[in-house]
Design a protein around this motif. Structure first.
Motif, PDB file in Angstrom:
ATOM      1  N   MET A   1       0.861  -1.223  -0.137  1.00 21.55           N
ATOM      2  CA  MET A   1       0.053  -0.056   0.043  1.00 21.55           C
ATOM      3  C   MET A   1       0.830   0.991   0.109  1.00 21.55           C
ATOM      4  N   ILE A   2       0.471   2.177  -0.991  1.00 25.62           N
ATOM      5  CA  ILE A   2       1.433   3.248  -1.045  1.00 25.62           C
ATOM      6  C   ILE A   2       0.750   4.550  -0.924  1.00 25.62           C
ATOM      7  N   GLY A   3       1.392   5.618  -0.526  1.00 22.41           N
ATOM      8  CA  GLY A   3       0.860   6.999  -0.190  1.00 22.41           C
ATOM      9  C   GLY A   3       1.588   7.896  -1.339  1.00 22.41           C
ATOM     10  N   ASP A   4       2.127   8.606  -0.683  1.00 19.92           N
ATOM     11  CA  ASP A   4       2.743   9.858  -1.648  1.00 19.92           C
ATOM     12  C   ASP A   4       3.915   9.166  -2.525  1.00 19.92           C
ATOM     13  N   ILE A   5       4.189  10.084  -3.510  1.00 20.27           N
ATOM     14  CA  ILE A   5       5.607   9.923  -4.421  1.00 20.27           C
ATOM     15  C   ILE A   5       6.572  10.535  -3.990  1.00 20.27           C
ATOM     16  N   ASP A   6       7.356   9.713  -3.261  1.00 23.50           N
ATOM     17  CA  ASP A   6       8.607  10.546  -2.387  1.00 23.50           C
ATOM     18  C   ASP A   6       9.814  10.541  -3.349  1.00 23.50           C
ATOM     19  N   ILE A   7      10.369  11.610  -3.478  1.00 20.31           N
ATOM     20  CA  ILE A   7      11.620  11.735  -4.331  1.00 20.31           C
ATOM     21  C   ILE A   7      12.664  12.451  -3.661  1.00 20.31           C
ATOM     22  N   LEU A   8      13.801  11.909  -3.530  1.00 19.42           N
ATOM     23  CA  LEU A   8      15.011  12.544  -2.984  1.00 19.42           C
ATOM     24  C   LEU A   8      15.681  13.340  -4.068  1.00 19.42           C
ATOM     25  N   VAL A   9      16.034  14.612  -4.033  1.00 23.17           N
ATOM     26  CA  VAL A   9      16.332  15.444  -4.820  1.00 23.17           C
ATOM     27  C   VAL A   9      17.660  16.289  -4.518  1.00 23.17           C
ATOM     28  N   ALA A  10      18.745  16.443  -5.384  1.00 20.27           N
ATOM     29  CA  ALA A  10      19.994  17.118  -4.914  1.00 20.27           C
ATOM     30  C   ALA A  10      19.564  18.390  -4.375  1.00 20.27           C
ATOM     31  N   GLU A  11      20.113  18.632  -3.216  1.00 20.52           N
ATOM     32  CA  GLU A  11      19.538  20.125  -2.605  1.00 20.52           C
ATOM     33  C   GLU A  11      19.727  21.264  -3.323  1.00 20.52           C
TER      34      GLU A  11
ATOM     35  N   PHE B   1      -3.664  10.282  -9.036  1.00 17.87           N
ATOM     36  CA  PHE B   1      -3.556   9.607  -7.534  1.00 17.87           C
ATOM     37  C   PHE B   1      -2.457  10.109  -6.912  1.00 17.87           C
ATOM     38  N   GLY B   2      -1.298  10.352  -7.310  1.00 14.55           N
ATOM     39  CA  GLY B   2       0.025  10.371  -6.386  1.00 14.55           C
ATOM     40  C   GLY B   2       0.262  11.920  -6.191  1.00 14.55           C
ATOM     41  N   ALA B   3       0.386  12.188  -4.796  1.00 19.00           N
ATOM     42  CA  ALA B   3       0.853  13.502  -4.567  1.00 19.00           C
ATOM     43  C   ALA B   3       2.440  13.495  -4.407  1.00 19.00           C
ATOM     44  N   ILE B   4       3.194  14.411  -4.965  1.00 18.91           N
ATOM     45  CA  ILE B   4       4.664  14.418  -4.948  1.00 18.91           C
ATOM     46  C   ILE B   4       5.151  15.106  -3.741  1.00 18.91           C
ATOM     47  N   GLU B   5       6.025  14.193  -3.068  1.00 22.22           N
ATOM     48  CA  GLU B   5       7.153  15.067  -1.930  1.00 22.22           C
ATOM     49  C   GLU B   5       8.374  15.193  -2.417  1.00 22.22           C
ATOM     50  N   LEU B   6       8.976  16.512  -2.652  1.00 27.31           N
ATOM     51  CA  LEU B   6      10.252  16.404  -3.197  1.00 27.31           C
ATOM     52  C   LEU B   6      11.072  16.591  -1.798  1.00 27.31           C
ATOM     53  N   HIS B   7      12.151  15.683  -1.554  1.00 22.80           N
ATOM     54  CA  HIS B   7      12.982  15.862  -0.235  1.00 22.80           C
ATOM     55  C   HIS B   7      14.284  16.091  -0.593  1.00 22.80           C
ATOM     56  N   SER B   8      14.556  17.107   0.350  1.00 24.19           N
ATOM     57  CA  SER B   8      16.046  17.568   0.301  1.00 24.19           C
ATOM     58  C   SER B   8      16.625  16.717   1.242  1.00 24.19           C
ATOM     59  N   GLU B   9      15.992  16.175   2.191  1.00 20.93           N
ATOM     60  CA  GLU B   9      16.513  15.444   3.236  1.00 20.93           C
ATOM     61  C   GLU B   9      15.527  14.150   3.364  1.00 20.93           C
ATOM     62  N   ILE B  10      16.151  13.226   3.981  1.00 25.13           N
ATOM     63  CA  ILE B  10      15.338  11.829   4.165  1.00 25.13           C
ATOM     64  C   ILE B  10      14.832  11.733   5.626  1.00 25.13           C
ATOM     65  N   LEU B  11      15.733  12.002   6.914  1.00 24.26           N
ATOM     66  CA  LEU B  11      15.345  12.152   8.063  1.00 24.26           C
ATOM     67  C   LEU B  11      15.290  13.534   8.605  1.00 24.26           C
ATOM     68  N   HIS B  12      14.415  13.549   9.851  1.00 24.68           N
ATOM     69  CA  HIS B  12      14.561  14.881  10.420  1.00 24.68           C
ATOM     70  C   HIS B  12      15.665  15.476  10.863  1.00 24.68           C
TER      71      HIS B  12
END
Length: 338
Positions: A118-128, A168-179
């Motif tokens: 089961m999947i929620g958002d589309i998570d993507i790590l991007v170069a800062e 369906f998918g909302a995108i979350e563009l990440h500059s970091e993975i963890l808190h």
């Protein structure tokens, strides 16, 4: 919960489970409630199917699980098409990125059946250095609705969620993975360097996959602090074959956050037993078992700790984040009452 764990496990235990189904009075309603809470109903169906055990469960449950799995499979296949479209856009624009978490597992054919996860958002790590350019690019390609930032849970890991109306998918563009307090535990640059291209999609290396899955639960979702387990994350690790990677298990056992994950996981999955255990991880294991054995008291203990932590986090953000202070003063304190 042990029955669910045994069904999800990749151990060859079909004969034992078959005998258990035939000789014991399994409370399938309870199984469904717990599996649903852990977002594991589709995976439960797929593992029962793979182990040839579907004929041994109640017919109405078989139909129900098959329907849930079918719905999730259809949704995931639509999401997978959206991931391919997003990947093509980011690659064309030379954005250094890697898909992470559930969509990456799906895109890399980690599961035999697209229904399993089961999947929620589309998570993507991007170069800062490219994170804001990527945000603008996705906006220009139809992801025009940005959901308002939730300051109360804001950790600075990702930008506002972007939504393409009708998709369906909302995108979350990440500059970091963890808190941000723990961001050093995963080297994001190395994750980008180690990425693999599977089916045209950038996904993490197997080791990075496992570390991201575990630490996102333990730190971002506070499982290490709160002492709880999520079967979805355990299953991700099993599918990624962590049980047969002794060097990685040893490495994870030497670090407190991943060690506590393995310690609690080993209650139900012996194959994930850590190679070493600290006093704290053993304490979390006992605390977790106590809550299982005393559900009402356990719920009260968990709720009290959760609320205390949440209020502390709100106070910390209020003191340190001027935007959050302005948000609170405007929307919570000085809001006009009609």
């Amino acid at each position: 919960m042990q029955l669910i764990a045994d069904i999800l496990s990749f151990r060859q235990n079909q004969d034992t489970l078959s005998k258990q189904f035939k000789e014991s009075n399994t409370d399938w309603d309870k199984v469904v409630i717990i599996a649903s809470h852990h977002l594991m109903l589709p995976a439960l169906y797929c593992r029962l199917k793979d182990k040839g055990l579907l004929p041994l469960i109640p017919p109405d449950l078989n139909v129900y699980l098959e329907e849930i799995a079918s719905i999730n499979r259809g949704r995931n296949e639509v999401l997978l098409n959206e991931v391919h479209e997003i990947s093509e856009i980011l690659t064309r624009e030379n954005i250094n990125h890697v898909f992470i978490k559930g969509t990456a597992l799906l895109a890399s054919d980690t599961f035999k059946d697209h229904a399993e996860r089961m999947i929620g958002d589309i998570d993507i790590l991007v170069a800062e250095s490219q994170i804001y350019a990527a945000f603008d690019i996705m906006t220009n390609n139809g992801y025009t609705q940005s959901l308002e930032r939730d300051y109360e849970s804001d950790t600075g890991r990702h930008l506002q969620r972007q939504v393409f109306p009708g998709k369906f998918g909302a995108i979350e563009l990440h500059s970091e993975i963890l808190h941000y307090t723990y961001k050093h535990l995963i080297n994001k640059q190395q994750v980008l360097i180690n990425k693999r291209i599977i089916n045209g999609i950038s996904v993490p290396s197997l080791e990075d996959f496992v570390k991201i899955s575990i630490l996102a639960l333990q730190i971002n979702d506070k499982a290490h602090l709160m002492g709880y387990l999520q079967f979805k994350t355990v299953y991700d690790c099993l599918v990624l074959d962590l049980a047969n990677k002794p060097n990685l298990v040893k490495e994870l056992s030497e670090k407190k956050h991943s060690q506590s994950f393995l310690q609690i996981s080993s209650i139900f999955f012996n194959e994930l037993t850590p190679t070493e255990s600290s006093k704290y991880s053993k304490f979390l294991e006992r605390y977790y078992l106590f809550r299982l054995e005393h559900p009402k008291l356990g719920y009260l203990m968990y709720s009290s700790l959760y609320l205390s932590k949440k209020n502390f986090d709100r106070l910390r953000v209020f003191l340190l984040n001027k935007h959050y202070r302005a948000y609170i003063l405007k929307n919570k304190i000085f809001t006009k009452k009609i």
